[in-house]
Write a protein that holds these residues in place. Structure first.
Motif, mmCIF file in Angstrom:
data_model
loop_
_atom_site.group_PDB
_atom_site.id
_atom_site.type_symbol
_atom_site.label_atom_id
_atom_site.label_comp_id
_atom_site.label_asym_id
_atom_site.label_seq_id
_atom_site.Cartn_x
_atom_site.Cartn_y
_atom_site.Cartn_z
ATOM 1 N N ILE A 225 0.764 -1.122 -0.039
ATOM 2 C CA ILE A 225 -0.022 -0.006 -0.128
ATOM 3 C C ILE A 225 0.781 1.236 -0.059
ATOM 4 O O ILE A 225 0.719 2.139 -0.881
ATOM 5 N N ASP A 230 1.682 8.190 -4.393
ATOM 6 C CA ASP A 230 0.830 9.304 -3.663
ATOM 7 C C ASP A 230 0.634 10.276 -4.275
ATOM 8 O O ASP A 230 -0.062 11.188 -3.564
ATOM 9 N N TRP A 232 -0.936 11.759 -6.742
ATOM 10 C CA TRP A 232 -2.295 12.062 -7.187
ATOM 11 C C TRP A 232 -3.102 12.580 -5.848
ATOM 12 O O TRP A 232 -3.998 13.351 -5.801
ATOM 13 N N ILE A 233 -2.852 11.632 -4.810
ATOM 14 C CA ILE A 233 -3.220 12.107 -3.465
ATOM 15 C C ILE A 233 -3.005 13.336 -2.989
ATOM 16 O O ILE A 233 -3.623 14.271 -2.511
ATOM 17 N N ASP A 234 -1.605 13.496 -2.694
ATOM 18 C CA ASP A 234 -1.000 14.701 -2.307
ATOM 19 C C ASP A 234 -1.538 15.892 -3.331
ATOM 20 O O ASP A 234 -1.881 16.746 -2.453
ATOM 21 N N VAL A 237 -5.057 16.780 -1.573
ATOM 22 C CA VAL A 237 -5.191 17.016 -0.410
ATOM 23 C C VAL A 237 -4.650 18.403 -0.391
ATOM 24 O O VAL A 237 -5.336 19.341 0.325
ATOM 25 N N LEU B 163 -4.839 11.906 6.576
ATOM 26 C CA LEU B 163 -5.852 11.980 5.520
ATOM 27 C C LEU B 163 -5.487 11.311 4.307
ATOM 28 O O LEU B 163 -6.285 10.565 3.471
ATOM 29 N N ASN B 164 -4.254 11.517 3.655
ATOM 30 C CA ASN B 164 -4.044 10.929 2.232
ATOM 31 C C ASN B 164 -3.924 9.601 2.375
ATOM 32 O O ASN B 164 -4.260 8.821 1.560
ATOM 33 N N PHE B 165 -3.432 8.900 3.732
ATOM 34 C CA PHE B 165 -3.357 7.276 3.721
ATOM 35 C C PHE B 165 -4.779 6.850 3.560
ATOM 36 O O PHE B 165 -4.969 5.792 3.103
ATOM 37 N N ILE B 167 -7.323 8.051 2.291
ATOM 38 C CA ILE B 167 -7.773 8.197 0.624
ATOM 39 C C ILE B 167 -7.217 7.114 -0.083
ATOM 40 O O ILE B 167 -8.097 6.291 -0.799
ATOM 41 N N LYS B 168 -6.150 6.667 0.084
ATOM 42 C CA LYS B 168 -5.377 5.374 -0.704
ATOM 43 C C LYS B 168 -6.047 4.189 -0.160
ATOM 44 O O LYS B 168 -6.599 3.610 -1.064
#
Lengths: 261, 261
Positions: A225, A230, A232-234, A237, B163-165, B167-168
């Protein structure tokens, strides 16, 4: 509940069952898998549902198998015979169960190969006694708590998978169920049918046997995981944080303007 | 069916919903997540169940929110109001649905933070209109196809996860559901509530946006399975093969002896 998994790959069959029995708040342990002799060959049965229905149907089925004037040379005939006994139990017990609000409920996985079968066979029987045969497209079937263990099997297992790999995937799918369902637990029973030699073998695993593999699997999953990118998530956010901050500043400005007027 | 996941970690809320609607054999697409304004703040709603029940309950709820004489300063009050509208729909439609054999069925996840809430809140509402609050011990709740995506969240997500984790993990649990359920699919809607700024953001992902992450995840999972030690399985299968071979030889010997006598 229960986790019973039947796998049918080219080289044989794998059956995995947990042993936990839930009755109200009580948890006990009992075998959910049984092996039955038919001539020189063996048949395995795994069940999920009302234990009383299972015990009666299996007892009746054993009596049929012991009858020397009856012999099944093909798996489907033995499966039909089990279905008949299940319907007999339904006739005897269904109305009384229904009167107490219990539905007549037993799912059964049956596997093996008898002398006139060209191939090893795997069946799923419904509470009504009708059945489906597990083919090559989706080479497994689950009864009981069927959701949690399915994704890993869907991603990895094919009819051409080696027997060893099928055992491994089966074990890991059990482990995915164990972490999510408190009514599924060790020890687990495993039956392996090795097609080339026609041999059926039963074995049991306790937490001490395979628990370290389960923790390794859990920790490697967590590693994977973290390895998934990351960025795209960073970005997402950061954008949300920025919009939120802009929003907050704008609200304060609006408040200040209102105070000025 | 549906996959709707609500996550509540220390730093905020994450809501993920697929968009697939199944009606008999037909598959269409519709939003299952909606954002509703309440004063300066926002509330999100996600639903799983009968679409007609959802559309009516949300319409009635919107009308309540538009009524300027009513204001909710805490999330539980808004959730109660939604529950009331759901009961109103039940009164109007439940009997007709039951007459056609359809059960009145709508599960709802509600999240947000209103001005008098000390913290951001996440609720699961049952079709009867009663609800539970999602706490810190298991910081997520799923409605719809809840089984497939749960193991990964159970293994990894805690209330202290960033929060990022969150989402993942949420995205990967959606992907585990997608591979196993043909009634869950892209695009997916995501709502993020960022606690520090009080900002709620909605975004949509198509297969082209995140499909490569899904395939990477699938292939890494398969790698990990191969990394789990095989020796215990090899030993087992070798033993089974050997026993099967011994068995076969013994049967041949028995046959030969019988022929000699």
């Amino acid at each position: 509940m229960t986790y019973c998994l039947g796998i049918r790959v080219k080289k044989g069959l794998v059956a995995i069952a947990d042993t936990r029995i839930t009755s109200g708040n009580e948890t006990t342990s009992a075998k959910k898998i049984s092996i039955h002799k038919q001539g020189k060959n063996n048949i395995f049965l795994m069940t999920s549902g009302l234990r009383s229905v299972r015990d009666k149907a299996v007892t009746y089925f054993e009596e049929v198998l012991e009858n020397e004037s009856i012999h099944f040379d093909k798996m489907y005939k033995a499966v039909n015979a089990f279905g008949e006994q299940l319907r007999r139990v339904a006739e005897e017990d269904k109305a009384s169960l229904a009167a107490s609000g219990l539905s007549f409920n037993l799912f059964t996985i049956v596997g093996g190969q008898l002398e006139s079968d060209k191939d090893h066979k795997l069946y799923l029987l419904y509470p009504e006694g009708n059945w489906i045969e597990i083919g090559e497209a989706t080479p497994f079937t689950i009864i009981g708590n069927s959701g949690y263990g399915k994704p890993i099997l869907n991603r990895t297992l094919t009819y051409d998978s080696p027997l060893n790999f099928a055992i491994k995937c089966g074990f890991l799918s059990f482990d995915s169920t164990r972490v999510s369902a408190n009514d599924v637990g060790y020890p687990i029973d495993m039956v392996i049918y090795h097609k080339d030699t026609g041999f059926m073998h039963e074995t049991r695993f306790d937490e001490k046997d395979t628990g370290h593999l389960a923790s390794m699997w859990g920790s490697k999953l967590r590693d994977v995981i973290h390895e998934i990118p990351d960025d795209w998530i960073d970005d997402l956010v950061t954008r949300v944080e920025k919009q939120g901050e802009d929003n907050r500043v704008r609200q304060i400005q609006v408040q200040q303007q209102q105070q000025h007027h």
